[in-house]
Design an enzyme around this catalytic site. Structure first.
Site, PDB file in Angstrom:
ATOM      1  N   TYR A  50       0.799  -1.226   0.000  1.00  0.00           N
ATOM      2  CA  TYR A  50       0.000   0.000   0.000  1.00  0.00           C
ATOM      3  C   TYR A  50       0.832   1.278   0.000  1.00  0.00           C
ATOM      4  O   TYR A  50       0.310   2.329   0.344  1.00  0.00           O
ATOM      5  CB  TYR A  50      -0.917   0.017   1.223  1.00  0.00           C
ATOM      6  CG  TYR A  50      -1.806  -1.201   1.326  1.00  0.00           C
ATOM      7  CD1 TYR A  50      -2.735  -1.491   0.331  1.00  0.00           C
ATOM      8  CD2 TYR A  50      -1.708  -2.063   2.413  1.00  0.00           C
ATOM      9  CE1 TYR A  50      -3.537  -2.606   0.413  1.00  0.00           C
ATOM     10  CE2 TYR A  50      -2.515  -3.184   2.502  1.00  0.00           C
ATOM     11  CZ  TYR A  50      -3.430  -3.459   1.498  1.00  0.00           C
ATOM     12  OH  TYR A  50      -4.227  -4.561   1.588  1.00  0.00           O
ATOM     13  N   SER A  93      -3.863  -6.555   8.107  1.00  0.00           N
ATOM     14  CA  SER A  93      -4.522  -6.952   6.879  1.00  0.00           C
ATOM     15  C   SER A  93      -3.560  -7.762   6.007  1.00  0.00           C
ATOM     16  O   SER A  93      -2.989  -8.744   6.465  1.00  0.00           O
ATOM     17  CB  SER A  93      -5.059  -5.715   6.165  1.00  0.00           C
ATOM     18  OG  SER A  93      -5.969  -6.062   5.173  1.00  0.00           O
ATOM     19  N   TYR A  94      -3.378  -7.358   4.737  1.00  0.00           N
ATOM     20  CA  TYR A  94      -2.436  -8.090   3.890  1.00  0.00           C
ATOM     21  C   TYR A  94      -1.049  -8.109   4.515  1.00  0.00           C
ATOM     22  O   TYR A  94      -0.285  -9.047   4.318  1.00  0.00           O
ATOM     23  CB  TYR A  94      -2.374  -7.445   2.498  1.00  0.00           C
ATOM     24  CG  TYR A  94      -1.564  -8.241   1.501  1.00  0.00           C
ATOM     25  CD1 TYR A  94      -2.168  -9.201   0.702  1.00  0.00           C
ATOM     26  CD2 TYR A  94      -0.194  -8.034   1.357  1.00  0.00           C
ATOM     27  CE1 TYR A  94      -1.434  -9.943  -0.213  1.00  0.00           C
ATOM     28  CE2 TYR A  94       0.556  -8.762   0.450  1.00  0.00           C
ATOM     29  CZ  TYR A  94      -0.067  -9.719  -0.343  1.00  0.00           C
ATOM     30  OH  TYR A  94       0.666 -10.464  -1.231  1.00  0.00           O
ATOM     31  N   TRP A 116     -11.252  -4.504  -3.752  1.00  0.00           N
ATOM     32  CA  TRP A 116      -9.829  -4.387  -3.397  1.00  0.00           C
ATOM     33  C   TRP A 116      -8.919  -4.108  -4.588  1.00  0.00           C
ATOM     34  O   TRP A 116      -8.071  -3.220  -4.532  1.00  0.00           O
ATOM     35  CB  TRP A 116      -9.380  -5.642  -2.640  1.00  0.00           C
ATOM     36  CG  TRP A 116      -7.975  -5.545  -2.139  1.00  0.00           C
ATOM     37  CD1 TRP A 116      -7.468  -4.634  -1.266  1.00  0.00           C
ATOM     38  CD2 TRP A 116      -6.880  -6.400  -2.503  1.00  0.00           C
ATOM     39  NE1 TRP A 116      -6.126  -4.876  -1.042  1.00  0.00           N
ATOM     40  CE2 TRP A 116      -5.746  -5.951  -1.794  1.00  0.00           C
ATOM     41  CE3 TRP A 116      -6.768  -7.503  -3.338  1.00  0.00           C
ATOM     42  CZ2 TRP A 116      -4.512  -6.574  -1.918  1.00  0.00           C
ATOM     43  CZ3 TRP A 116      -5.524  -8.122  -3.452  1.00  0.00           C
ATOM     44  CH2 TRP A 116      -4.423  -7.652  -2.749  1.00  0.00           C
ATOM     45  N   ASP A 133     -14.496  -7.244  11.974  1.00  0.00           N
ATOM     46  CA  ASP A 133     -13.486  -7.223  10.919  1.00  0.00           C
ATOM     47  C   ASP A 133     -13.744  -8.329   9.906  1.00  0.00           C
ATOM     48  O   ASP A 133     -14.210  -9.421  10.260  1.00  0.00           O
ATOM     49  CB  ASP A 133     -12.095  -7.385  11.521  1.00  0.00           C
ATOM     50  CG  ASP A 133     -11.010  -7.398  10.462  1.00  0.00           C
ATOM     51  OD1 ASP A 133     -11.054  -6.532   9.570  1.00  0.00           O
ATOM     52  OD2 ASP A 133     -10.141  -8.281  10.496  1.00  0.00           O
ATOM     53  N   HIS A 163     -12.602  -3.287  10.076  1.00  0.00           N
ATOM     54  CA  HIS A 163     -11.262  -3.401   9.502  1.00  0.00           C
ATOM     55  C   HIS A 163     -10.505  -2.079   9.593  1.00  0.00           C
ATOM     56  O   HIS A 163      -9.319  -2.050   9.890  1.00  0.00           O
ATOM     57  CB  HIS A 163     -11.374  -3.856   8.046  1.00  0.00           C
ATOM     58  CG  HIS A 163     -10.098  -4.394   7.493  1.00  0.00           C
ATOM     59  ND1 HIS A 163      -9.466  -5.491   8.029  1.00  0.00           N
ATOM     60  CD2 HIS A 163      -9.331  -3.986   6.448  1.00  0.00           C
ATOM     61  CE1 HIS A 163      -8.368  -5.747   7.339  1.00  0.00           C
ATOM     62  NE2 HIS A 163      -8.253  -4.844   6.387  1.00  0.00           N
TER      63      HIS A 163
END
Length: 629
Positions: free
Chosen positions: A88, A159-160, A207, A299, A334
């Site tokens: 990101y 997250s990722y 996404w 989440d 989230h």
């Protein structure tokens, strides 16, 4: 994963932000949301002064060069390393959740923020999960050799970025000492891309339209691709309604160039070898480091946090890993992590605590400070309704009593005005079933829950479900008003006996807290695709008209039902666009363009004891303060 592309837009007030979000693209709107996150306890500046080095190159084993920013103490000495690997944009460093890297570095750490392969300034091609294990190993070992490093590396991020930690840890890099994965999953099919065999539509289609796709498209310099992304992001309702699902962007010939992995997500619609190669739940025995796991009740990856904690405690690859698992679950979505979630303010205790917990965690594991991390209870969960934290020795809580509440009605449980009820007594032999019609062209709309990340289209968190319960295709079962408080903390499951008129369909369930004033707040939701009822590894059609048993996982929750409140359960067949609509035709997944109406029958009699199983805590916590609405 989040919809942030590294830009932190600022607006003078919430009204302007709401207007802005209605016409901007999805990634810009999400940046506004992040910028409006309520402040949490600031991280005090540490004793070290900090300098930043930008675009520091790390060569991977195949020659690909990944770029990182390095924040280091200026004082001489050797320091442990905190590493974040993200897709990101390293410039943002997930500061919409965490303190700035320089603030962590001021506590005498070398902080490394790296763009993963194929993203922003790093070379190569980005393909989710594929390269994170090997690249993670190589980066950990590279970071351990940086000038000034003491050779101990910890990883953090949500997250990722939680996935980049688990996948790296499974490769056993010698210098990785501890990790802190937040809001991330245990499997990238089950609970990430699919749930109960249904596609996590709102999340998986939104996404790639964010910084993930934008980064790659900017590299290509293709304005048409950028225009396609902007067009799709500006009209998410149209994107979500478009069929077949296999066509990622309506009227676009650029699907493969925007998100080449999307076709693989749809093609691999069962838990097959494509997904198993990256599954964390199959790698616990290979992971040898302790982990501080964070999760949120609302989440999108909530279930993964508890599963990783339990799996590592049982199967972790070292004693330190098995004993060194901690779990923190708050009432969060989230993004952002805040005390106001959806329509409920959970009070100041719900504010984001992550930076302070991080420092204690890494000070213990990377610096050897005797700060009590090794002796405190490893589980810390926020009990909604009571608005306070509960600490425990394990998950689920050792004292949990799994208690079945049985579905009853006189055959008319439709809507909140029907005669559906929940009791501890089992059903009688000839109790009439409940019926409704599920029309994929008119699905039950999503109204909160554990989705992500398009709040204007698929709201996330607790919201009043009263309008949902006005629909005739929603069955509602409720207990009488409670005379005493009742705490429900742990995993929730519905066992449903049902038949359908079609060869495939869905059944959904939702646990709700019915307030005395008539408001109905969702606590947990789940879905089961009929063809996935036996196993997630294979789809098997059902025989129309035949009764089957369905097990619906509503994921864990924690809530204190107060006196006068009712425990409620909603049963239906859609929750859109949180999940994709089952067309009821039995067509190959993702390829169908036509719908068929399904006549659904829910049985609850002596031979078909449909029920919800609640994790009841014998000694409930005492409420700290009533939740504000």
């Amino acid at each position: 994963m989040s919809l942030i592309d590294g830009r932190k837009a600022r607006t003078p007030n919430r009204a302007k932000a709401r207007r802005y979000a209605t016409y901007t693209s999805v990634f810009a709107a999400a940046a506004v949301i992040a910028s409006l996150s309520p402040a949490w306890a600031a991280l005090d500046r540490g004793p070290c002064s900090v300098r930043k080095e930008t675009d520091v190159a790390a060569k991977m084993r195949d020659g690909t060069v990944l770029m990182a920013d390095v924040y280091r103490p200026q004082e001489s000495g050797s320091y442990p390393v905190l590493l974040m690997r993200l897709p990101y944009n390293k410039d943002a460093a997930q500061t919409y959740v965490y303190a700035k890297p320089e603030e962590y570095a001021s506590h005498c750490y070398i902080v490394v923020i790296q763009d993963v392969r194929g993203q922003y300034k790093s070379q190569g091609e980005f393909y989710p999960f594929r390269d994170e294990g090997k690249d993670g190993y190589d980066t950990v070992e590279w970071a351990a050799r940086l000038p000034g490093s003491n050779g101990k590396v910890g990883m953090y991020g949500f997250s990722y970025v939680g996935a980049t930690q688990w996948l790296a840890a499974a490769e056993k890099p010698p210098h990785l000492v501890a990790i802190a994965p937040a809001h991330t999953s245990s499997d990238y099919y089950d609970g990430w891309s699919y749930e109960g065999g249904a596609f996590s539509l709102a999340f998986k289609q939104s996404w790639p339209l964010t910084s993930i796709a934008m980064s790659g498209v900017r590299r290509q310099g293709d304005q048409q691709l950028l225009d396609d992304i902007q067009k799709a992001a500006s009209d998410l309702p149209a994107l979500y309604k478009h069929v077949p699902i296999s066509d990622y962007l309506p009227n676009s010939q650029n699907d493969q160039r925007i998100a080449p992995y999307y076709a693989d997500w749809v093609t691999h619609d069962t838990w097959d070898d494509y997904w198993k190669q990256w599954s964390i739940r199959t790698k616990y025995q290979d992971i040898q480091v302790p982990a501080l796991n964070f999760a949120g009740w609302y989440d999108v990856f909530m279930k993964g946090g508890t599963e990783n904690f339990m799996g590592m405690r049982e199967k972790g690859g070292s004693e330190a890993a098995r004993k060194g698992q901690h779990l923190v679950i708050g009432p969060w979505i989230h993004l952002p992590w805040a005390q106001k979630v959806g329509e409920i303010d959970f009070g100041p205790e719900a504010a984001n605590p992550i930076d302070q917990l991080h420092l204690r965690w890494f000070d213990y594991w990377l610096k050897g400070q005797a700060n009590g991390v090794d002796t405190e209870k490893p589980v810390r969960v926020f009990v909604m309704g009571a608005n306070t934290w509960r600490k425990a020795d394990n998950w689920p809580l050792p004292e949990t009593t799994f208690t079945p509440y049985y579905l009853h009605s006189m055959g008319q449980a439709n809507t909140r005005y029907g005669n559906g009820s929940l009791t501890l007594e089992k059903q009688e032999a000839n109790q009439a079933p409940d019926k409704y019609r599920y029309d994929p062209a008119n699905p039950v709309p999503s109204a909160g829950g554990h989705s992500c990340c398009t709040p204007d289209v698929a709201p996330v968190g607790p919201y009043d479900q009263a309008k949902i319960e006005d629909r005739a295709d929603v069955l509602v079962y409720m207990t009488p008003p409670l005379e005493q408080s009742m705490e429900v903390t742990g995993p929730v499951q519905v066992i449903l006996y049902a038949r359908s008129s079609t060869p495939d369909t869905d059944f959904t369930a939702k646990l709700v807290d019915v307030h005395p004033d008539g408001k109905v707040y969702n606590l947990g939701n789940g879905i089961i695709r009929a063809s996935s009822r036996e196993t997630l590894e294979k789809r098997t059609p059902i025989e129309p008209g035949k009764v089957y048993e369905y097990k619906i996982d509503l994921w864990p929750t924690s809530n204190l039902f107060l006196p006068g409140h009712r425990i409620g359960l909603e049963i239906s067949s859609s929750n859109f666009p949180h999940y994709d609509r089952n067309p009821n035709t039995g067509a190959e997944f993702g390829q169908g363009t036509t719908f068929k109406v399904a006549d659904q029958t829910i049985l609850h009699d002596a031979d078909h004891p449909s029920r919800i199983i609640l994790p009841v805590i014998p000694n409930p916590v005492q409420p700290r303060a009533a939740a504000a609405r």
